[in-house]
Scaffold this motif. Structure first.
Motif, PDB file in Angstrom:
ATOM      1  N   SER A 109      31.557  25.019 -17.418  1.00  8.79           N
ATOM      2  CA  SER A 109      30.720  25.315 -16.259  1.00  8.79           C
ATOM      3  C   SER A 109      29.750  24.183 -15.953  1.00  8.79           C
ATOM      4  O   SER A 109      29.396  23.959 -14.791  1.00  8.79           O
ATOM      5  CB  SER A 109      29.947  26.615 -16.482  1.00  8.79           C
ATOM      6  OG  SER A 109      29.014  26.845 -15.452  1.00  8.79           O
ATOM      7  N   PHE A 132      29.852  21.773  -9.047  1.00  6.43           N
ATOM      8  CA  PHE A 132      28.532  22.042  -9.623  1.00  6.43           C
ATOM      9  C   PHE A 132      27.454  21.982  -8.547  1.00  6.43           C
ATOM     10  O   PHE A 132      26.627  22.898  -8.407  1.00  6.43           O
ATOM     11  CB  PHE A 132      28.251  21.006 -10.722  1.00  6.43           C
ATOM     12  CG  PHE A 132      26.959  21.211 -11.467  1.00  6.43           C
ATOM     13  CD1 PHE A 132      26.954  21.844 -12.702  1.00  6.43           C
ATOM     14  CD2 PHE A 132      25.754  20.766 -10.953  1.00  6.43           C
ATOM     15  CE1 PHE A 132      25.768  22.031 -13.404  1.00  6.43           C
ATOM     16  CE2 PHE A 132      24.568  20.951 -11.635  1.00  6.43           C
ATOM     17  CZ  PHE A 132      24.577  21.585 -12.867  1.00  6.43           C
ATOM     18  N   ASP A 154      31.643  31.034  -5.988  1.00  7.02           N
ATOM     19  CA  ASP A 154      32.005  30.931  -7.403  1.00  7.02           C
ATOM     20  C   ASP A 154      33.270  31.725  -7.708  1.00  7.02           C
ATOM     21  O   ASP A 154      34.051  31.331  -8.590  1.00  7.02           O
ATOM     22  CB  ASP A 154      30.848  31.437  -8.270  1.00  7.02           C
ATOM     23  CG  ASP A 154      30.967  30.961  -9.707  1.00  7.02           C
ATOM     24  OD1 ASP A 154      31.313  29.783  -9.916  1.00  7.02           O
ATOM     25  OD2 ASP A 154      30.722  31.762 -10.625  1.00  7.02           O
ATOM     26  N   VAL A 165      36.442  30.240  -9.706  1.00  4.10           N
ATOM     27  CA  VAL A 165      37.058  30.903 -10.860  1.00  4.10           C
ATOM     28  C   VAL A 165      38.543  31.165 -10.607  1.00  4.10           C
ATOM     29  O   VAL A 165      39.377  30.989 -11.509  1.00  4.10           O
ATOM     30  CB  VAL A 165      36.322  32.222 -11.186  1.00  4.10           C
ATOM     31  CG1 VAL A 165      37.100  33.026 -12.225  1.00  4.10           C
ATOM     32  CG2 VAL A 165      34.919  31.920 -11.693  1.00  4.10           C
ATOM     33  N   ASP A 212      40.308  28.063 -11.317  1.00 10.32           N
ATOM     34  CA  ASP A 212      40.451  27.844 -12.759  1.00 10.32           C
ATOM     35  C   ASP A 212      41.551  28.723 -13.342  1.00 10.32           C
ATOM     36  O   ASP A 212      42.330  28.271 -14.187  1.00 10.32           O
ATOM     37  CB  ASP A 212      39.120  28.139 -13.471  1.00 10.32           C
ATOM     38  CG  ASP A 212      38.118  27.007 -13.318  1.00 10.32           C
ATOM     39  OD1 ASP A 212      38.525  25.846 -13.480  1.00 10.32           O
ATOM     40  OD2 ASP A 212      36.948  27.286 -13.033  1.00 10.32           O
ATOM     41  N   ASN A 266      37.815  23.268  -6.072  1.00 12.02           N
ATOM     42  CA  ASN A 266      38.129  23.201  -7.499  1.00 12.02           C
ATOM     43  C   ASN A 266      39.582  22.810  -7.729  1.00 12.02           C
ATOM     44  O   ASN A 266      39.893  21.997  -8.608  1.00 12.02           O
ATOM     45  CB  ASN A 266      37.838  24.552  -8.152  1.00 12.02           C
ATOM     46  CG  ASN A 266      37.797  24.473  -9.668  1.00 12.02           C
ATOM     47  OD1 ASN A 266      37.460  23.452 -10.244  1.00 12.02           O
ATOM     48  ND2 ASN A 266      38.143  25.568 -10.321  1.00 12.02           N
ATOM     49  N   TYR A 322      32.039  31.064 -18.573  1.00 14.00           N
ATOM     50  CA  TYR A 322      31.934  30.223 -17.376  1.00 14.00           C
ATOM     51  C   TYR A 322      31.113  30.936 -16.296  1.00 14.00           C
ATOM     52  O   TYR A 322      30.196  30.358 -15.700  1.00 14.00           O
ATOM     53  CB  TYR A 322      33.349  29.936 -16.875  1.00 14.00           C
ATOM     54  CG  TYR A 322      33.473  28.911 -15.781  1.00 14.00           C
ATOM     55  CD1 TYR A 322      33.936  27.631 -16.052  1.00 14.00           C
ATOM     56  CD2 TYR A 322      33.144  29.213 -14.456  1.00 14.00           C
ATOM     57  CE1 TYR A 322      34.074  26.688 -15.049  1.00 14.00           C
ATOM     58  CE2 TYR A 322      33.268  28.283 -13.456  1.00 14.00           C
ATOM     59  CZ  TYR A 322      33.735  27.017 -13.754  1.00 14.00           C
ATOM     60  OH  TYR A 322      33.849  26.084 -12.752  1.00 14.00           O
ATOM     61  N   ILE A 323      31.439  32.211 -16.062  1.00 14.87           N
ATOM     62  CA  ILE A 323      30.748  32.979 -15.028  1.00 14.87           C
ATOM     63  C   ILE A 323      29.274  33.191 -15.394  1.00 14.87           C
ATOM     64  O   ILE A 323      28.392  33.072 -14.532  1.00 14.87           O
ATOM     65  CB  ILE A 323      31.452  34.332 -14.812  1.00 14.87           C
ATOM     66  CG1 ILE A 323      32.833  34.112 -14.185  1.00 14.87           C
ATOM     67  CG2 ILE A 323      30.612  35.246 -13.913  1.00 14.87           C
ATOM     68  CD1 ILE A 323      33.677  35.373 -14.094  1.00 14.87           C
ATOM     69  N   ASP A 339      27.430  30.107 -14.683  1.00 15.14           N
ATOM     70  CA  ASP A 339      27.293  29.908 -13.240  1.00 15.14           C
ATOM     71  C   ASP A 339      26.232  30.829 -12.643  1.00 15.14           C
ATOM     72  O   ASP A 339      25.490  30.438 -11.731  1.00 15.14           O
ATOM     73  CB  ASP A 339      28.637  30.149 -12.541  1.00 15.14           C
ATOM     74  CG  ASP A 339      29.532  28.924 -12.583  1.00 15.14           C
ATOM     75  OD1 ASP A 339      29.070  27.880 -13.084  1.00 15.14           O
ATOM     76  OD2 ASP A 339      30.682  29.010 -12.132  1.00 15.14           O
ATOM     77  N   LYS A 348      23.028  29.241 -13.206  1.00 14.21           N
ATOM     78  CA  LYS A 348      22.832  28.127 -12.265  1.00 14.21           C
ATOM     79  C   LYS A 348      22.415  28.640 -10.894  1.00 14.21           C
ATOM     80  O   LYS A 348      21.559  28.038 -10.229  1.00 14.21           O
ATOM     81  CB  LYS A 348      24.120  27.304 -12.153  1.00 14.21           C
ATOM     82  CG  LYS A 348      24.409  26.465 -13.388  1.00 14.21           C
ATOM     83  CD  LYS A 348      25.549  25.501 -13.154  1.00 14.21           C
ATOM     84  CE  LYS A 348      26.860  26.190 -12.998  1.00 14.21           C
ATOM     85  NZ  LYS A 348      28.004  25.266 -12.915  1.00 14.21           N
TER      86      LYS A 348
END
Length: 228
Positions: free
Chosen positions: A17, A24, A43, A47, A50, A123, A162-163, A166, A169
């Motif tokens: 992340s 980012f 986001d 995801v 990903d 992404n 990861y979530i 985020d 963030k």
């Protein structure tokens, strides 16, 4: 999977992340300009990108990994992928300058579908992200005996980590934006590159250790970790 694997997977997700790049900054910018809901929508798209890469890495390498999962050379392959990814991150010329946020466009209005699509595409077009997931798959898959259920839960925990990172963030977007000066970004990306290179080097070294000794060493490490 035991608690050690879960903690390891969660840490990998947090690390992924914080890989500095357009995604980012886009997440932070979206949170500041359009609010938390819009940033979460963006986001979700990231995801999904990903998850697509994880599926590509899994199905694209599964047959090969099944054949050589007990072969020490596998560690060389996984380690080499991570080292190359780390070197690219470390030497990336864009490290020397701040990402131009004016070049990162977000849809006008809170069109959540467009934000999700934007996150996915931003992404998905980054081939470096695929290299990162492929390296993780090559390293992790054989340690889990290519068990689909174990691999599913391992990467699910990665995505959860990861979530969670985020979301932090998104909440701290304004503070992060103030502190991410060009020199800080430069140092962070180079540090992440070094971490990837070190981790890849460790993976390659495992190829020199006999399997039985490696398993005993891993059991000792896990026992010490659980006792702490």
């Amino acid at each position: 999977m035991d608690i050690y694997d879960f903690k390891n997977a969660f840490f990998v997700g947090v690390f992924m992340s914080f890989m500095i790049g357009p995604v980012f900054f886009m997440l932070i910018k979206t949170s500041i300009l359009k609010g938390a809901r819009a940033a979460i929508a963006f986001d979700i798209g990231v995801v999904l990108g990903d998850i697509s890469f994880i599926l590509i890495a899994y199905f694209g390498s599964r047959s090969l990994l099944e054949k050589i999962k007990d072969d020490p050379r596998l560690f060389f392959i996984g380690g080499l992928v991570l080292i190359v990814y780390g070197v690219i991150t470390y030497l990336d010329k864009s490290n020397k300058k701040e990402v131009d946020e004016n070049e990162i466009k977000i849809p006008e209005g809170n069109n959540y579908l467009k934000l999700i699509l934007n996150g996915f595409l931003l992404n998905f077009i980054n081939i470096g992200v695929l290299a990162g997931w492929l390296g993780i798959m090559v390293v992790v898959g054989p340690t889990l005996d290519m068990n689909p259920n174990a691999i599913f839960w391992y990467f699910t925990i990665i995505i959860i980590g990861y979530i969670c990172a985020d979301i932090c963030k998104i909440i701290l977007a304004k503070q992060l934006r103030k502190k991410l000066t060009p020199i800080v970004i430069y140092r962070l990306k180079r540090a992440m590159g070094v971490i990837l290179i070190l981790f890849g080097s460790i993976m390659m070294l495992k190829g020199f250790i006999p399997k039985d000794k490696l398993e005993n060493l891993m059991e000792q490490v896990e026992t010490q970790t659980k006792s702490q």
